[in-house]
Design a protein around this motif. Structure first.
Motif, PDB file in Angstrom:
ATOM      1  N   GLU A 129       2.671   9.349  -1.758  1.00  0.00           N
ATOM      2  CA  GLU A 129       3.170  10.173  -2.859  1.00  0.00           C
ATOM      3  C   GLU A 129       4.659  10.448  -2.697  1.00  0.00           C
ATOM      4  O   GLU A 129       5.417  10.417  -3.669  1.00  0.00           O
ATOM      5  N   SER A 167       6.555   7.396  -3.703  1.00  0.00           N
ATOM      6  CA  SER A 167       6.576   7.240  -5.161  1.00  0.00           C
ATOM      7  C   SER A 167       7.576   8.190  -5.803  1.00  0.00           C
ATOM      8  O   SER A 167       8.261   7.830  -6.765  1.00  0.00           O
ATOM      9  N   HIS A 205       1.614  13.964 -12.706  1.00  0.00           N
ATOM     10  CA  HIS A 205       1.339  12.556 -12.450  1.00  0.00           C
ATOM     11  C   HIS A 205       2.357  11.996 -11.467  1.00  0.00           C
ATOM     12  O   HIS A 205       3.557  12.045 -11.714  1.00  0.00           O
ATOM     13  N   GLY A 250       2.903   8.366  -9.772  1.00  0.00           N
ATOM     14  CA  GLY A 250       2.446   6.981  -9.872  1.00  0.00           C
ATOM     15  C   GLY A 250       2.142   6.352  -8.526  1.00  0.00           C
ATOM     16  O   GLY A 250       2.574   6.820  -7.470  1.00  0.00           O
ATOM     17  N   GLN A 251       1.383   5.256  -8.583  1.00  0.00           N
ATOM     18  CA  GLN A 251       1.032   4.522  -7.365  1.00  0.00           C
ATOM     19  C   GLN A 251       2.269   3.870  -6.770  1.00  0.00           C
ATOM     20  O   GLN A 251       3.142   3.390  -7.494  1.00  0.00           O
ATOM     21  N   ARG A 278      -3.886   4.041  -1.176  1.00  0.00           N
ATOM     22  CA  ARG A 278      -3.572   4.506  -2.527  1.00  0.00           C
ATOM     23  C   ARG A 278      -4.019   5.948  -2.697  1.00  0.00           C
ATOM     24  O   ARG A 278      -5.055   6.364  -2.186  1.00  0.00           O
ATOM     25  N   GLU A 294      -3.638   9.639  -8.709  1.00  0.00           N
ATOM     26  CA  GLU A 294      -2.388   9.968  -9.388  1.00  0.00           C
ATOM     27  C   GLU A 294      -2.361  11.386  -9.950  1.00  0.00           C
ATOM     28  O   GLU A 294      -1.311  12.000 -10.046  1.00  0.00           O
TER      29      GLU A 294
END
Length: 123
Positions: free
Chosen positions: A11, A14, A41, A43-44, A53, A56
């Motif tokens: 995270e 990102s 949100h 994103g990946q 992963r 989100e």
């Protein structure tokens, strides 16, 4: 008010890539002295396997003092106000911080006035 946020490694990567959206986010304080960030949100991150992963739109805990969180909870309960995230940034120690603010939503009459003004400008 500035609060820290509890994140997973992907995270943070990102957020550094600019894949964070605060638009529909809100903070929900609890009576126990904790606050949680909803509908934000992140994103990946590209280049990582499926094991690393992150979800989100998961609910993320904010790092506030109990007294600060209780004050927010009281204001939200009594006055019907909402706590929203205003911006996210990295501080001088490279930690992700969220600036949050207390706000009051528009009532129906205010929304109608805004729509009228917008349509008048359009014409």
């Amino acid at each position: 008010m500035t609060a820290g946020i509890s994140l997973i490694g992907t995270e943070v990567k990102s957020i550094r890539d600019g894949k964070m959206n605060l638009r529909d986010g809100f903070v929900k304080p609890t009576k126990e002295g904790q606050c949680y960030l909803h509908n934000v949100h992140i994103g990946q991150h590209t280049g990582v396997g499926a094991y690393f992963r992150h979800d989100e739109l998961r609910i993320r805990p904010l790092l506030l003092n109990k007294n600060e969180a209780r004050k927010l909870a009281q204001k939200v309960e009594q006055k019907g106000m909402t706590v929203v995230p205003l911006k996210a940034f990295f501080n001088e120690r490279n930690l992700v911080k969220i600036e949050i603010g207390l706000c009051r939503g528009k009532n129906v009459r205010d929304k109608r006035d805004t729509i009228k003004e917008r349509e008048a400008k359009r014409e």
